[in-house]
Motif scaffolding. Structure first.
Motif, PDB file in Angstrom:
ATOM      1  N   ALA A 138       0.824  -1.211   0.000  1.00 20.35           N
ATOM      2  CA  ALA A 138       0.000   0.000   0.000  1.00 20.35           C
ATOM      3  C   ALA A 138       0.855   1.256   0.000  1.00 20.35           C
ATOM      4  O   ALA A 138       0.466   2.276  -0.585  1.00 20.35           O
ATOM      5  CB  ALA A 138      -0.932  -0.010   1.211  1.00 20.35           C
ATOM      6  N   TYR A 139       2.005   1.193   0.642  1.00 19.31           N
ATOM      7  CA  TYR A 139       2.881   2.363   0.660  1.00 19.31           C
ATOM      8  C   TYR A 139       3.326   2.718  -0.752  1.00 19.31           C
ATOM      9  O   TYR A 139       3.209   3.871  -1.184  1.00 19.31           O
ATOM     10  CB  TYR A 139       4.096   2.087   1.547  1.00 19.31           C
ATOM     11  N   ALA A 140       3.826   1.743  -1.488  1.00 16.34           N
ATOM     12  CA  ALA A 140       4.288   1.994  -2.856  1.00 16.34           C
ATOM     13  C   ALA A 140       3.144   2.482  -3.737  1.00 16.34           C
ATOM     14  O   ALA A 140       3.307   3.419  -4.530  1.00 16.34           O
ATOM     15  CB  ALA A 140       4.902   0.724  -3.438  1.00 16.34           C
ATOM     16  N   ARG A 141       1.979   1.869  -3.601  1.00 14.81           N
ATOM     17  CA  ARG A 141       0.844   2.267  -4.433  1.00 14.81           C
ATOM     18  C   ARG A 141       0.438   3.704  -4.164  1.00 14.81           C
ATOM     19  O   ARG A 141       0.207   4.495  -5.090  1.00 14.81           O
ATOM     20  CB  ARG A 141      -0.361   1.349  -4.173  1.00 14.81           C
ATOM     21  N   THR A 142       0.351   4.073  -2.890  1.00 11.94           N
ATOM     22  CA  THR A 142      -0.123   5.418  -2.566  1.00 11.94           C
ATOM     23  C   THR A 142       0.933   6.492  -2.828  1.00 11.94           C
ATOM     24  O   THR A 142       0.577   7.622  -3.175  1.00 11.94           O
ATOM     25  CB  THR A 142      -0.603   5.489  -1.110  1.00 11.94           C
ATOM     26  N   LYS A 143       2.200   6.156  -2.700  1.00 11.84           N
ATOM     27  CA  LYS A 143       3.235   7.144  -3.042  1.00 11.84           C
ATOM     28  C   LYS A 143       3.231   7.415  -4.539  1.00 11.84           C
ATOM     29  O   LYS A 143       3.406   8.558  -4.979  1.00 11.84           O
ATOM     30  CB  LYS A 143       4.615   6.667  -2.588  1.00 11.84           C
ATOM     31  N   LEU A 144       3.017   6.377  -5.340  1.00 14.70           N
ATOM     32  CA  LEU A 144       2.934   6.568  -6.789  1.00 14.70           C
ATOM     33  C   LEU A 144       1.715   7.405  -7.151  1.00 14.70           C
ATOM     34  O   LEU A 144       1.793   8.323  -7.975  1.00 14.70           O
ATOM     35  CB  LEU A 144       2.886   5.219  -7.496  1.00 14.70           C
ATOM     36  N   ALA A 145       0.574   7.108  -6.526  1.00 14.40           N
ATOM     37  CA  ALA A 145      -0.645   7.867  -6.812  1.00 14.40           C
ATOM     38  C   ALA A 145      -0.480   9.331  -6.429  1.00 14.40           C
ATOM     39  O   ALA A 145      -0.896  10.238  -7.166  1.00 14.40           O
ATOM     40  CB  ALA A 145      -1.824   7.246  -6.059  1.00 14.40           C
ATOM     41  N   ALA A 146       0.147   9.592  -5.278  1.00 16.54           N
ATOM     42  CA  ALA A 146       0.357  10.965  -4.837  1.00 16.54           C
ATOM     43  C   ALA A 146       1.329  11.688  -5.767  1.00 16.54           C
ATOM     44  O   ALA A 146       1.121  12.856  -6.124  1.00 16.54           O
ATOM     45  CB  ALA A 146       0.886  10.973  -3.401  1.00 16.54           C
ATOM     46  N   GLU A 147       2.395  11.003  -6.181  1.00 14.07           N
ATOM     47  CA  GLU A 147       3.359  11.609  -7.093  1.00 14.07           C
ATOM     48  C   GLU A 147       2.686  12.007  -8.402  1.00 14.07           C
ATOM     49  O   GLU A 147       2.929  13.097  -8.938  1.00 14.07           O
ATOM     50  CB  GLU A 147       4.510  10.647  -7.383  1.00 14.07           C
ATOM     51  N   GLN A 148       1.830  11.152  -8.919  1.00 13.20           N
ATOM     52  CA  GLN A 148       1.140  11.461 -10.170  1.00 13.20           C
ATOM     53  C   GLN A 148       0.254  12.696 -10.015  1.00 13.20           C
ATOM     54  O   GLN A 148       0.182  13.541 -10.921  1.00 13.20           O
ATOM     55  CB  GLN A 148       0.326  10.242 -10.615  1.00 13.20           C
ATOM     56  N   GLN A 149      -0.417  12.824  -8.876  1.00 19.17           N
ATOM     57  CA  GLN A 149      -1.212  14.021  -8.600  1.00 19.17           C
ATOM     58  C   GLN A 149      -0.348  15.279  -8.642  1.00 19.17           C
ATOM     59  O   GLN A 149      -0.722  16.302  -9.223  1.00 19.17           O
ATOM     60  CB  GLN A 149      -1.855  13.933  -7.213  1.00 19.17           C
ATOM     61  N   VAL A 150       0.803  15.192  -7.997  1.00 20.49           N
ATOM     62  CA  VAL A 150       1.700  16.348  -7.893  1.00 20.49           C
ATOM     63  C   VAL A 150       2.195  16.771  -9.268  1.00 20.49           C
ATOM     64  O   VAL A 150       2.149  17.957  -9.634  1.00 20.49           O
ATOM     65  CB  VAL A 150       2.889  16.024  -6.957  1.00 20.49           C
ATOM     66  N   LEU A 151       2.675  15.825 -10.062  1.00 14.19           N
ATOM     67  CA  LEU A 151       3.277  16.170 -11.347  1.00 14.19           C
ATOM     68  C   LEU A 151       2.249  16.681 -12.356  1.00 14.19           C
ATOM     69  O   LEU A 151       2.556  17.559 -13.169  1.00 14.19           O
ATOM     70  CB  LEU A 151       4.035  14.963 -11.906  1.00 14.19           C
ATOM     71  N   VAL A 152       1.035  16.161 -12.294  1.00 21.82           N
ATOM     72  CA  VAL A 152      -0.024  16.636 -13.189  1.00 21.82           C
ATOM     73  C   VAL A 152      -0.388  18.093 -12.881  1.00 21.82           C
ATOM     74  O   VAL A 152      -0.835  18.835 -13.756  1.00 21.82           O
ATOM     75  CB  VAL A 152      -1.269  15.724 -13.067  1.00 21.82           C
ATOM     76  N   ALA A 153      -0.170  18.528 -11.644  1.00 20.05           N
ATOM     77  CA  ALA A 153      -0.531  19.891 -11.241  1.00 20.05           C
ATOM     78  C   ALA A 153       0.468  20.943 -11.726  1.00 20.05           C
ATOM     79  O   ALA A 153       0.218  22.145 -11.590  1.00 20.05           O
ATOM     80  CB  ALA A 153      -0.653  19.968  -9.723  1.00 20.05           C
ATOM     81  N   ASP A 154       1.573  20.530 -12.313  1.00 20.37           N
ATOM     82  CA  ASP A 154       2.591  21.495 -12.755  1.00 20.37           C
ATOM     83  C   ASP A 154       2.062  22.409 -13.856  1.00 20.37           C
ATOM     84  O   ASP A 154       1.422  21.947 -14.801  1.00 20.37           O
ATOM     85  CB  ASP A 154       3.826  20.738 -13.271  1.00 20.37           C
ATOM     86  N   ARG A 155       2.367  23.677 -13.736  1.00 22.41           N
ATOM     87  CA  ARG A 155       1.992  24.678 -14.752  1.00 22.41           C
ATOM     88  C   ARG A 155       2.836  25.924 -14.518  1.00 22.41           C
ATOM     89  O   ARG A 155       3.444  26.089 -13.447  1.00 22.41           O
ATOM     90  CB  ARG A 155       0.502  25.023 -14.634  1.00 22.41           C
ATOM     91  N   PRO A 156       2.896  26.840 -15.475  1.00 24.08           N
ATOM     92  CA  PRO A 156       3.615  28.100 -15.257  1.00 24.08           C
ATOM     93  C   PRO A 156       3.031  28.841 -14.049  1.00 24.08           C
ATOM     94  O   PRO A 156       1.817  28.974 -13.916  1.00 24.08           O
ATOM     95  CB  PRO A 156       3.368  28.881 -16.557  1.00 24.08           C
ATOM     96  N   GLY A 157       3.901  29.261 -13.169  1.00 29.64           N
ATOM     97  CA  GLY A 157       3.459  29.942 -11.963  1.00 29.64           C
ATOM     98  C   GLY A 157       3.240  29.019 -10.785  1.00 29.64           C
ATOM     99  O   GLY A 157       3.119  29.469  -9.644  1.00 29.64           O
ATOM    100  N   PHE A 158       3.193  27.717 -11.054  1.00 25.12           N
ATOM    101  CA  PHE A 158       3.068  26.722  -9.983  1.00 25.12           C
ATOM    102  C   PHE A 158       3.797  25.464 -10.421  1.00 25.12           C
ATOM    103  O   PHE A 158       3.221  24.549 -11.002  1.00 25.12           O
ATOM    104  CB  PHE A 158       1.608  26.408  -9.669  1.00 25.12           C
ATOM    105  N   ARG A 159       5.096  25.449 -10.162  1.00 24.54           N
ATOM    106  CA  ARG A 159       5.934  24.343 -10.590  1.00 24.54           C
ATOM    107  C   ARG A 159       5.943  23.237  -9.541  1.00 24.54           C
ATOM    108  O   ARG A 159       6.042  23.498  -8.343  1.00 24.54           O
ATOM    109  CB  ARG A 159       7.368  24.824 -10.841  1.00 24.54           C
TER     110      ARG A 159
END
Length: 327
Positions: A138-159
């Motif tokens: 569960a740790y590996a699964r949830t860290k991957l899911a959280a990482e994907q959330q973070v990287l998808v949120a990248d945009r100019p002004g919010f890296r």
């Protein structure tokens, strides 16, 4: 002066990160749950807010902050799936929204190389190497899911950037080195697959510097994960033997066949899931894969885009810390 929020600041990496940020000229708001280390953080010069992120006003925590360093997580090879989801994924989602609402311009996430864990050797992993599509816990699964959330949120002004530090070694480590030392103290070292698996340790101070560099180079690395290690892989058996020597323990090497161990690990997890109190199994598939198979990083990307250069020999750090942690 750049202003930073550090979650999980009362943990081993959070403490090292807070110190590195202040040394780099940041003003730091440090938050965590352990009152025992508040004085240490305050002596560093941090503004300390003791709280549980599950209950805190995260928008208020982010108010007046330029960059969020999200190091808080439930880090364990065992536990209830729902708890990992709530702490590692749901909190990250809310914190991301809070950081954007507070007009932060960067979000640096502490991910985990556990997303790669598998029953095979993986040498020289790069940022383009694919995570295990079937995470081993569960740790590996949830860290991957959280990482994907973070990287998808990248945009100019919010890296947004994700740092994956491998096998952290430090004086406040409560996960890796204590578990190895517990095995060493027993004087019996299980040898899996001939003891050839290699591990890529990382001194916590180097990981902290990598996180600071990720913010400083956010425009270049926004939307990217970055693998971090000490860059000096060592065979797990050799590490255990060297720790035995430091602790003056004469180890007994016990060859262990992999096939029955995989069956035992799976059975142990199944039994512990239904056992009252859900105790942690002595061995899990994730732990077995970590001990039996190599996982090392190619640091080319980190060196090129961050200027990352490990300054500490993590093996020497482990040997230096072992007597005190084993006492």
């Amino acid at each position: 002066m750049r202003r930073a929020l550090v979650t999980g600041a009362t943990g081993g990496l959070g403490l090292a990160l807070t110190e590195a940020l202040i040394a780099a000229g940041y003003a730091v708001r440090a938050t965590g749950r352990s009152a025992a280390v508040v004085q240490r953080l305050e002596k560093m010069g941090a503004d300390v807010v003791l709280c549980d992120l599950l209950q805190a006003d995260l928008t208020r925590l982010c108010d007046g902050v330029d960059v969020v360093f999200h190091a808080a997580a439930l880090s364990s090879p065992w536990g209830a799936e729902a708890v990992f989801q709530r702490i590692n994924v749901d909190v990250t989602e809310v914190l991301l929204a809070a950081a954007q609402a507070a007009r932060c311009d960067a979000f640096v996430f502490v991910s985990s190389p556990s997303i790669y864990a598998d029953f095979k050797d993986q040498e020289g992993l790069t940022e383009d190497s694919l995570p295990n599509p079937r995470p081993l816990n569960a740790y590996a699964r949830t860290k991957l899911a959280a990482e994907q959330q973070v990287l998808v949120a990248d945009r100019p002004g919010f890296r947004t950037v994700s740092i994956r530090p491998r096998a952290l070694i430090g004086p406040d480590d409560a996960v890796l080195l204590p578990r190895i030392l517990e095995m060493v103290r027993r004087g019996r070292l299980p040898v899996l697959r001939g003891g050839l698996a290699r591990i890529d340790l990382t001194d916590v101070r180097d990981a902290a510097v990598a996180l600071v560099l990720a913010d400083q180079h956010r425009e270049t690395v926004g939307g990217r994960p970055i693998n971090i290690s000490g860059g000096q892989p060592i065979r797990i058996l050799e590490l255990a033997e060297r720790l035995c020597a430091v602790l003056q323990v004469k180890p007994r090497l016990i060859p262990v066949p992999m096939a029955p161990m995989r069956v035992l690990a799976s059975m142990s997890e199944t039994v512990c899931r239904v056992w009252p109190g859900r105790p942690e199994p002595k061995i899990t598939p994730y732990t077995l894969a970590t001990l039996a198979y190599s996982q090392t990083f190619d640091l080319s990307y980190a060196r090129t885009v961050l200027g990352y250069a490990p300054a500490h020999d993590a093996v020497s750090s482990a040997l230096e810390l072992a007597p005190r942690m084993a006492a």
